[in-house]
Design a protein around this motif. Structure first.
Motif, mmCIF file in Angstrom:
data_model
loop_
_atom_site.group_PDB
_atom_site.id
_atom_site.type_symbol
_atom_site.label_atom_id
_atom_site.label_comp_id
_atom_site.label_asym_id
_atom_site.label_seq_id
_atom_site.Cartn_x
_atom_site.Cartn_y
_atom_site.Cartn_z
ATOM 1 N N THR A 63 59.776 -20.126 44.705
ATOM 2 C CA THR A 63 60.867 -19.287 44.212
ATOM 3 C C THR A 63 62.166 -19.607 44.954
ATOM 4 O O THR A 63 63.232 -19.696 44.342
ATOM 5 C CB THR A 63 60.508 -17.801 44.384
ATOM 6 N N ALA A 64 62.086 -19.802 46.267
ATOM 7 C CA ALA A 64 63.274 -20.145 47.052
ATOM 8 C C ALA A 64 63.824 -21.513 46.654
ATOM 9 O O ALA A 64 65.044 -21.686 46.510
ATOM 10 C CB ALA A 64 62.937 -20.128 48.536
ATOM 11 N N ILE A 65 62.959 -22.474 46.444
ATOM 12 C CA ILE A 65 63.397 -23.812 46.045
ATOM 13 C C ILE A 65 64.063 -23.767 44.672
ATOM 14 O O ILE A 65 65.112 -24.395 44.448
ATOM 15 C CB ILE A 65 62.208 -24.792 46.060
ATOM 16 N N GLU A 66 63.465 -23.024 43.736
ATOM 17 C CA GLU A 66 64.039 -22.913 42.387
ATOM 18 C C GLU A 66 65.394 -22.207 42.430
ATOM 19 O O GLU A 66 66.328 -22.588 41.723
ATOM 20 C CB GLU A 66 63.071 -22.160 41.475
ATOM 21 N N ALA A 67 65.533 -21.179 43.283
ATOM 22 C CA ALA A 67 66.812 -20.481 43.409
ATOM 23 C C ALA A 67 67.893 -21.421 43.944
ATOM 24 O O ALA A 67 69.023 -21.408 43.460
ATOM 25 C CB ALA A 67 66.657 -19.266 44.311
ATOM 26 N N ASP A 68 67.536 -22.238 44.945
ATOM 27 C CA ASP A 68 68.492 -23.215 45.482
ATOM 28 C C ASP A 68 68.902 -24.226 44.418
ATOM 29 O O ASP A 68 70.080 -24.567 44.288
ATOM 30 C CB ASP A 68 67.882 -23.961 46.668
ATOM 31 N N ARG A 69 67.942 -24.703 43.649
ATOM 32 C CA ARG A 69 68.230 -25.677 42.602
ATOM 33 C C ARG A 69 69.169 -25.085 41.551
ATOM 34 O O ARG A 69 70.133 -25.724 41.137
ATOM 35 C CB ARG A 69 66.940 -26.131 41.935
ATOM 36 N N ARG A 70 68.921 -23.855 41.153
ATOM 37 C CA ARG A 70 69.781 -23.215 40.148
ATOM 38 C C ARG A 70 71.173 -22.932 40.695
ATOM 39 O O ARG A 70 72.160 -23.058 39.986
ATOM 40 C CB ARG A 70 69.134 -21.927 39.647
ATOM 41 N N ARG A 71 71.252 -22.542 41.975
ATOM 42 C CA ARG A 71 72.557 -22.270 42.590
ATOM 43 C C ARG A 71 73.385 -23.558 42.654
ATOM 44 O O ARG A 71 74.573 -23.556 42.329
ATOM 45 C CB ARG A 71 72.366 -21.680 43.981
ATOM 46 N N GLU A 72 72.748 -24.669 43.046
ATOM 47 C CA GLU A 72 73.461 -25.946 43.095
ATOM 48 C C GLU A 72 73.924 -26.379 41.708
ATOM 49 O O GLU A 72 75.030 -26.879 41.545
ATOM 50 C CB GLU A 72 72.554 -27.018 43.709
ATOM 51 N N ALA A 73 73.080 -26.189 40.716
ATOM 52 C CA ALA A 73 73.446 -26.565 39.349
ATOM 53 C C ALA A 73 74.608 -25.720 38.855
ATOM 54 O O ALA A 73 75.495 -26.218 38.157
ATOM 55 C CB ALA A 73 72.239 -26.405 38.425
ATOM 56 N N GLN A 74 74.639 -24.449 39.223
ATOM 57 C CA GLN A 74 75.725 -23.564 38.801
ATOM 58 C C GLN A 74 77.033 -23.951 39.489
ATOM 59 O O GLN A 74 78.099 -23.917 38.875
ATOM 60 C CB GLN A 74 75.370 -22.113 39.113
ATOM 61 N N GLU A 75 76.959 -24.336 40.765
ATOM 62 C CA GLU A 75 78.162 -24.735 41.502
ATOM 63 C C GLU A 75 78.741 -26.033 40.944
ATOM 64 O O GLU A 75 79.955 -26.208 40.880
ATOM 65 C CB GLU A 75 77.834 -24.919 42.984
ATOM 66 N N LEU A 76 77.884 -26.956 40.528
ATOM 67 C CA LEU A 76 78.355 -28.234 40.009
ATOM 68 C C LEU A 76 78.886 -28.106 38.583
ATOM 69 O O LEU A 76 79.648 -28.946 38.132
ATOM 70 C CB LEU A 76 77.230 -29.269 40.043
ATOM 71 N N GLY A 77 78.482 -27.090 37.890
ATOM 72 C CA GLY A 77 78.923 -26.912 36.513
ATOM 73 C C GLY A 77 78.031 -27.666 35.551
ATOM 74 O O GLY A 77 77.119 -28.394 35.927
ATOM 75 N N GLN A 78 78.348 -27.501 34.297
ATOM 76 C CA GLN A 78 77.550 -28.111 33.243
ATOM 77 C C GLN A 78 77.910 -29.586 33.088
ATOM 78 O O GLN A 78 79.093 -29.929 32.997
ATOM 79 C CB GLN A 78 77.823 -27.361 31.941
ATOM 80 N N PRO A 79 76.926 -30.480 33.057
ATOM 81 C CA PRO A 79 77.242 -31.897 32.849
ATOM 82 C C PRO A 79 77.878 -32.113 31.480
ATOM 83 O O PRO A 79 77.633 -31.363 30.534
ATOM 84 C CB PRO A 79 75.875 -32.591 32.910
#
Length: 108
Positions: A63-79
């Motif tokens: 759950t922690a790893i998935e939260a980090d992955r989603r947070r990074e994806a949100q910070e980078l924005g949509q490709p």
């Protein structure tokens, strides 16, 4: 052994045909008691695996790893390729749905 006795032994072996197997699988169907045993063993094995993962904290780590992955994806924005695919899907082009290489490059 003489050649004639070897030949006669071999011909008797061939005339008998394949051995009849008495295994459960050769009968064409599996008995309900066998299938119930397989189901019980599978259930107990799955329950033991789930208990182990809960006891070792596997789900909290995932759950922690998935939260980090989603947070990074949100910070980078949509490709940019996602936007291109959404446009193609929305307009319903009948041709190739893949975007051209010029529009699929992500922004630095």
């Amino acid at each position: 052994f003489s050649m004639a006795s070897r030949y006669s032994s071999y011909s008797r072996f061939l005339s008998r045909g394949p051995k009849k197997r008495s295994s459960v699988a050769s009968q064409g169907s599996l008995s309900p008691s066998f299938l119930m045993g397989v189901a019980v063993v599978s259930f107990v094995t799955g329950a033991a695996m789930e208990s182990f993962m809960i006891a070792t904290g596997f789900y909290s780590k995932v759950t922690a790893i998935e939260a980090d992955r989603r947070r990074e994806a949100q910070e980078l924005g949509q490709p940019s390729w996602v936007g291109d695919m959404m446009k193609v899907h929305k307009h319903g082009s009948g041709g190739d749905a893949s975007p051209s290489p010029a529009t699929s490059q992500s922004k630095p």
